[in-house]
Every structure is written in C-alpha cells, then in structure tokens.
Design a protein around this motif. Structure first.
Motif, short mmCIF file in Angstrom:
data_model
loop_
_atom_site.label_atom_id
_atom_site.label_comp_id
_atom_site.label_asym_id
_atom_site.label_seq_id
_atom_site.Cartn_x
_atom_site.Cartn_y
_atom_site.Cartn_z
N PRO A 14 -92.38 42.14 -23.87
CA PRO A 14 -92.82 41.33 -25.02
C PRO A 14 -93.52 42.15 -26.11
O PRO A 14 -93.37 41.84 -27.29
N LYS A 15 -94.26 43.18 -25.73
CA LYS A 15 -94.95 44.00 -26.74
C LYS A 15 -93.95 44.78 -27.59
O LYS A 15 -94.10 44.88 -28.81
N LEU A 16 -92.91 45.32 -26.95
CA LEU A 16 -91.88 46.04 -27.70
C LEU A 16 -91.09 45.09 -28.58
O LEU A 16 -90.75 45.42 -29.72
N GLU A 17 -90.81 43.90 -28.07
CA GLU A 17 -90.08 42.92 -28.87
C GLU A 17 -90.90 42.49 -30.08
O GLU A 17 -90.36 42.30 -31.17
N GLU A 18 -92.21 42.36 -29.90
CA GLU A 18 -93.07 41.99 -31.03
C GLU A 18 -93.05 43.08 -32.10
O GLU A 18 -92.97 42.79 -33.29
N LYS A 19 -93.08 44.35 -31.68
CA LYS A 19 -92.97 45.47 -32.62
C LYS A 19 -91.66 45.40 -33.39
O LYS A 19 -91.62 45.55 -34.60
N ALA A 20 -90.59 45.19 -32.64
CA ALA A 20 -89.27 45.12 -33.26
C ALA A 20 -89.19 43.93 -34.23
O ALA A 20 -88.67 44.07 -35.34
N GLN A 21 -89.72 42.81 -33.83
CA GLN A 21 -89.66 41.60 -34.65
C GLN A 21 -90.43 41.80 -35.96
O GLN A 21 -89.96 41.41 -37.02
N ARG A 22 -91.62 42.41 -35.86
CA ARG A 22 -92.42 42.66 -37.08
C ARG A 22 -91.66 43.56 -38.04
O ARG A 22 -91.68 43.35 -39.25
N LEU A 23 -90.99 44.57 -37.51
CA LEU A 23 -90.21 45.46 -38.37
C LEU A 23 -89.01 44.74 -38.97
O LEU A 23 -88.74 44.86 -40.16
N MET A 24 -88.31 43.96 -38.16
CA MET A 24 -87.11 43.26 -38.64
C MET A 24 -87.44 42.27 -39.76
O MET A 24 -86.62 42.04 -40.64
#
Length: 120
Positions: A14-24
């Motif tokens: 979930p932490k990596l997905e949150e990073k990716a989502q913020r960038l996207m």
C-alpha cells in the motif's frame, strides 16, 4: 494488444501504491490532455501507469521517474512545469502586465486629480 501488467492492477504494498498514485495524479495524459494518467482510460495512460508502478516497485524514486518522463515526453507531461530559460517569460508576463496596468491607472488618477484641483 493486452493492457500493460500494472495498467489496472495496484501494487501489493500500500505504501508503494500510494507513492505511485501521488505521482500519477501529477502526470498529464498525452491522449486526453485534460486528465491525469490516474483518471484516464486511454491505453497510453494505462501503459504509463504500469511503467510508474513497475519503477516504484523496483525502488526508483518518484522524482527520478518524473524526470525520466519529462525527458521522454517533454515538460508538457507534467502539471507543474519547471522554470527554465525558455519558460520564465510565461511566468513573468502576468506580473509585468499587472505592473504596467497599475502604472497606467495611477497616471490616469493623478492626472484626473490635478484636473479636478485646477478647476476650483
């Protein structure tokens, strides 16, 4: 062609997905142009989401990924363009226009005040 592996599938962490989502959310869809790749259903946006998720999962930092995308697609890809020797006039022009408008209005009001004072 089938969609890219992580186009519609989130990362397990979930932490990596949150990073990716913020960038996207800060990367513009080149097909739609008015949506971020996080919101777009275009196949190019799906490919870009997958690329971002794969790079985040591999340990790459979001700013490094953003730099790679800007290098590959140009400054237009991001909603937060950099100030460079080519783009600074775009940021300075509104301030210059406001300054000129303020000076013109001040000149007009001073002239009017002088004309009203002379008429008495």
């Amino acid at each position: 062609m089938p969609p890219a592996p992580y186009a519609y599938r989130q990362l397990d962490d979930p932490k990596l997905e949150e990073k990716a989502q913020r960038l996207m959310e800060t990367i513009r869809c080149l097909t739609c142009q008015s949506q971020s790749i996080a919101d777009s259903d275009a196949s190019l946006a799906g490919d870009m989401r997958s690329q971002i998720r794969q790079r985040i999962a591999a340990g790459e930092e979001p700013e490094a990924i953003r730099a790679w995308l800007v290098e590959r697609y140009g400054d237009y890809i991001t909603y937060t363009p950099r100030v460079t020797s080519l783009t600074w006039p775009l940021f300075a022009a509104p301030l210059l226009i406001l300054l000129v408008a303020g000076l013109l209005l001040r000149k007009r009001f001073v002239r009017r005040r002088l004309m009203d004072g002379e008429g008495l």
